[in-house]
Design a protein around this motif. Structure first.
Motif, mmCIF file in Angstrom:
data_model
loop_
_atom_site.group_PDB
_atom_site.id
_atom_site.type_symbol
_atom_site.label_atom_id
_atom_site.label_comp_id
_atom_site.label_asym_id
_atom_site.label_seq_id
_atom_site.Cartn_x
_atom_site.Cartn_y
_atom_site.Cartn_z
ATOM 1 N N GLN A 33 19.864 99.877 -15.089
ATOM 2 C CA GLN A 33 21.298 100.156 -15.179
ATOM 3 C C GLN A 33 21.659 101.425 -14.419
ATOM 4 O OE1 GLN A 33 21.834 100.141 -19.523
ATOM 5 N NE2 GLN A 33 23.169 98.380 -19.276
ATOM 6 N N MET A 34 20.846 102.472 -14.595
ATOM 7 C CA MET A 34 21.136 103.747 -13.940
ATOM 8 C C MET A 34 21.169 103.603 -12.422
ATOM 9 S SD MET A 34 19.133 106.776 -15.966
ATOM 10 C CE MET A 34 19.724 107.950 -14.745
ATOM 11 N N MET A 35 20.257 102.786 -11.892
ATOM 12 C CA MET A 35 20.164 102.643 -10.444
ATOM 13 C C MET A 35 20.848 101.372 -9.938
ATOM 14 S SD MET A 35 18.957 105.447 -9.660
ATOM 15 C CE MET A 35 18.981 105.128 -7.902
ATOM 16 N N ALA A 36 21.658 100.749 -10.799
ATOM 17 C CA ALA A 36 22.456 99.579 -10.410
ATOM 18 C C ALA A 36 21.602 98.508 -9.750
ATOM 19 C CB ALA A 36 23.599 100.003 -9.491
ATOM 20 N N ALA A 37 20.438 98.249 -10.328
ATOM 21 C CA ALA A 37 19.552 97.221 -9.776
ATOM 22 C C ALA A 37 20.257 95.870 -9.790
ATOM 23 C CB ALA A 37 18.263 97.151 -10.591
ATOM 24 N N GLY A 38 20.157 95.149 -8.685
ATOM 25 C CA GLY A 38 20.771 93.832 -8.586
ATOM 26 C C GLY A 38 22.161 93.836 -7.986
ATOM 27 N N THR A 39 22.760 95.028 -7.837
ATOM 28 C CA THR A 39 24.080 95.123 -7.218
ATOM 29 C C THR A 39 23.916 95.383 -5.721
ATOM 30 O OG1 THR A 39 25.032 96.042 -9.244
ATOM 31 C CG2 THR A 39 26.290 96.339 -7.215
ATOM 32 N N PRO A 40 24.461 94.529 -4.862
ATOM 33 C CA PRO A 40 24.301 94.726 -3.412
ATOM 34 C C PRO A 40 24.839 96.085 -2.970
ATOM 35 C CG PRO A 40 25.165 92.538 -3.890
ATOM 36 C CD PRO A 40 25.215 93.300 -5.178
ATOM 37 N N ALA A 41 24.024 96.822 -2.227
ATOM 38 C CA ALA A 41 24.414 98.154 -1.768
ATOM 39 C C ALA A 41 23.392 98.635 -0.752
ATOM 40 C CB ALA A 41 24.482 99.129 -2.947
ATOM 41 N N VAL A 42 23.713 99.749 -0.108
ATOM 42 C CA VAL A 42 22.740 100.442 0.732
ATOM 43 C C VAL A 42 22.076 101.514 -0.131
ATOM 44 C CG1 VAL A 42 22.401 101.951 2.721
ATOM 45 C CG2 VAL A 42 23.968 100.002 2.875
#
Length: 217
Positions: A134-143
């Motif tokens: 959650q902290m590192m927004a795993a699974g959310t597309p990003a750079v």
């Protein structure tokens, strides 16, 4: 970020009279590895894990298969549990990083969460990994970019300022001492709605800092 926000509430629990066969079934069916053992008022009496439910073959000696079955069916959670005095616990208002420190230092895979002696939840290593995701927004597309910088005041502000100057928002931000480079710090930033080339161009010019990894994820 407190333990109460990330613990498993209303965890499965066992009474001391539960057979180890039933405890194994409960854990297997629900894919769990830890069972707090409670008495009246959900007060902690002990803890069983998948490992504590394993019977030492030396205890079975030369018993035949029927004697082994009778022996196992007679064992209860109370016979194999870790006693409450030896169980490492934590309060729901403890910080999540303190919980992580305790788990690492004491080499335990879970912490029953107690409030006034009552079990109100359990925090496991799986819960901690879910928190990291959650902290590192795993699974959310990003750079995702890792920037190495001197571990001195103002360096992180320079990095954040360079990102803000582009009008970008930060999806996630974390950091840790750089491996094998004393005096350096690695900041990990995730930025949405940009390309890898745009991020590289914007951050490569930050004085005294170095991009050590950049990827789209």
């Amino acid at each position: 970020m407190l333990v109460r926000d990330y613990m498993t509430r209303h965890p499965f629990m066992a009474e001391p009279s539960m057979s180890i066969v039933e405890a194994q079934r409960l854990m297997g069916e629900n894919n769990i590895r830890h069972l707090p053992v409670v008495g009246e008022g959900k007060r902690l009496l002990g803890l069983v894990t998948r490992n504590t439910l394993l019977v030492d073959p030396r205890r079975l000696g030369s018993l035949d298969v029927w004697e082994i079955a009778r022996y196992l069916s007679g064992l209860t959670v109370k016979d194999v549990m870790i006693k409450a005095r030896d169980v490492i616990t934590i309060h729901p208002d403890a910080t999540i990083e303190d919980a992580a420190r305790v788990m690492v230092e004491r080499k335990v895979g879970c912490l029953p969460v107690l409030e006034d002696g009552v079990v109100v939840g359990i925090l496991t290593d799986a819960d901690m990994l879910a928190h990291l995701m959650q902290m590192m927004a795993a699974g959310t597309p990003a750079v995702r970019v890792t920037v190495r910088m001197p571990d001195v005041r103002g360096e992180l502000a320079k990095l954040v300022g360079a990102i803000a100057a582009q009008g970008w928002g930060i999806l996630a931000l974390g950091g840790a001492p750089a491996p094998r480079e004393p005096g350096k710090w690695d900041a990990v930033v995730k930025i949405r709605y940009v390309t890898k080339d745009q991020v590289a161009a914007a951050l490569s010019g930050v004085e005294g800092q170095q991009i050590v990894d950049i990827r789209e994820c």
